[in-house]
Design a protein around this motif. Structure first.
Motif, PDB file in Angstrom:
ATOM      1  N   THR A  42      -6.119  -3.943  19.986  1.00 58.61           N
ATOM      2  CA  THR A  42      -5.741  -4.417  21.317  1.00 58.61           C
ATOM      3  C   THR A  42      -4.611  -5.415  21.174  1.00 58.61           C
ATOM      4  OG1 THR A  42      -7.980  -4.133  22.187  1.00 58.61           O
ATOM      5  CG2 THR A  42      -6.565  -5.683  23.347  1.00 58.61           C
ATOM      6  N   TRP A  43      -3.635  -5.312  22.059  1.00 55.90           N
ATOM      7  CA  TRP A  43      -2.546  -6.283  22.124  1.00 55.90           C
ATOM      8  C   TRP A  43      -2.626  -7.028  23.447  1.00 55.90           C
ATOM      9  CZ3 TRP A  43       1.326  -7.334  18.523  1.00 55.90           C
ATOM     10  CH2 TRP A  43       1.377  -6.485  17.416  1.00 55.90           C
ATOM     11  N   VAL A  44      -2.429  -8.345  23.409  1.00 54.25           N
ATOM     12  CA  VAL A  44      -2.442  -9.187  24.605  1.00 54.25           C
ATOM     13  C   VAL A  44      -1.122  -9.948  24.661  1.00 54.25           C
ATOM     14  CG1 VAL A  44      -3.566 -11.124  25.779  1.00 54.25           C
ATOM     15  CG2 VAL A  44      -4.951  -9.452  24.540  1.00 54.25           C
ATOM     16  N   PHE A  45      -0.504  -9.968  25.846  1.00 53.43           N
ATOM     17  CA  PHE A  45       0.756 -10.683  26.037  1.00 53.43           C
ATOM     18  C   PHE A  45       0.482 -12.030  26.690  1.00 53.43           C
ATOM     19  CE2 PHE A  45       4.562 -11.526  28.788  1.00 53.43           C
ATOM     20  CZ  PHE A  45       5.481 -11.735  27.765  1.00 53.43           C
ATOM     21  N   GLY A  46       1.023 -13.085  26.096  1.00 51.43           N
ATOM     22  CA  GLY A  46       0.925 -14.423  26.656  1.00 51.43           C
ATOM     23  C   GLY A  46       2.283 -14.902  27.127  1.00 51.43           C
ATOM     24  N   TYR A  47       2.330 -15.430  28.345  1.00 53.24           N
ATOM     25  CA  TYR A  47       3.600 -15.925  28.893  1.00 53.24           C
ATOM     26  C   TYR A  47       3.462 -17.346  29.433  1.00 53.24           C
ATOM     27  CZ  TYR A  47       1.362 -14.343  33.227  1.00 53.24           C
ATOM     28  OH  TYR A  47       0.474 -14.147  34.257  1.00 53.24           O
ATOM     29  N   GLY A  48       2.280 -17.929  29.314  1.00 52.46           N
ATOM     30  CA  GLY A  48       2.028 -19.319  29.712  1.00 52.46           C
ATOM     31  C   GLY A  48       1.431 -20.057  28.539  1.00 52.46           C
ATOM     32  N   SER A  49       0.269 -20.660  28.741  1.00 53.15           N
ATOM     33  CA  SER A  49      -0.346 -21.453  27.671  1.00 53.15           C
ATOM     34  C   SER A  49      -0.761 -20.626  26.468  1.00 53.15           C
ATOM     35  CB  SER A  49      -1.553 -22.235  28.208  1.00 53.15           C
ATOM     36  OG  SER A  49      -2.545 -21.351  28.683  1.00 53.15           O
TER      37      SER A  49
END
Length: 195
Positions: free
Chosen positions: A3-10
């Motif tokens: 699984t890949w998760v994208f973070g764009y904040g904290s």
């Protein structure tokens, strides 16, 4: 299965879960905006902070990081994220790029948490406001995870670190610093007449 998760904040500077790989890159067709209310991390129900969500916008890119989570870590990581990101009512699956010149994604189907603008589904959506209004709210908000301004400044520093130019974050951080400086000057002059 990975699984890949994208973070764009904290999630950029504080993942909080075990991951096997971290890639800096971007998604297309969205921009990062401080339109989501935070009543559990950077604010309270009586005084929400402002955190980022994504707004669909053609020809825009949003830089951040993608984390690869192995199958053995997936259950624990996703349970953690469901609690942490509980005020984000949508999950979308997008292509993630690491090369601005490439049309082939580095990762297809990266999971992204989004706080929608639908007030029926997302009661904490604050929406757009002037930079000055948002800055004042961020200066004054504080929650269990700390001052809202720290969230903004950590995000700004993380984006600068990997060479990302985000005018919305930059303008908001500058406006917050201006308010803080004004308060410090007012305090040094013996009062808070204008703040």
């Amino acid at each position: 299965m990975v699984t890949w998760v994208f973070g764009y904040g904290s999630l950029i500077w504080k993942a909080g879960f075990h991951h096997d790989e971290r890639l800096v890159g971007f998604i297309r067709g969205y921009r990062r905006v401080f339109y989501q209310g935070s009543t559990d991390h950077r604010g309270t129900p009586s005084f929400p902070g402002r955190t980022v969500t994504l707004e669909p916008l053609q020809d825009q890119v949003c830089w951040g990081v993608a984390y690869r989570i192995s199958e053995q870590d997936e259950e624990i990581a996703l349970e953690y994220l469901e609690v942490r990101e509980k005020q984000y009512d949508l999950k979308v699956y997008l292509d993630f790029f690491t090369d601005a010149d490439s049309t082939i994604p580095a990762v297809s189907g990266v999971m992204v948490y989004v706080a929608s603008a639908d007030k029926d589904l997302n009661r904490n959506y604050l929406g757009p406001a002037s930079i000055e209004e948002m800055a004042m709210q961020i200066v004054n908000a504080r929650g269990p995870s700390g001052p809202n301004r720290d969230y903004l400044f950590h995000l700004e520093a993380a984006l600068i670190e990997f060479g990302c130019e985000d005018s919305h974050v930059r303008e908001l951080a500058a406006a917050v610093r201006k308010i803080i400086l004004g308060r410090e000057v007012a305090l040094s002059n013996g009062g808070l007449e204008h703040y």
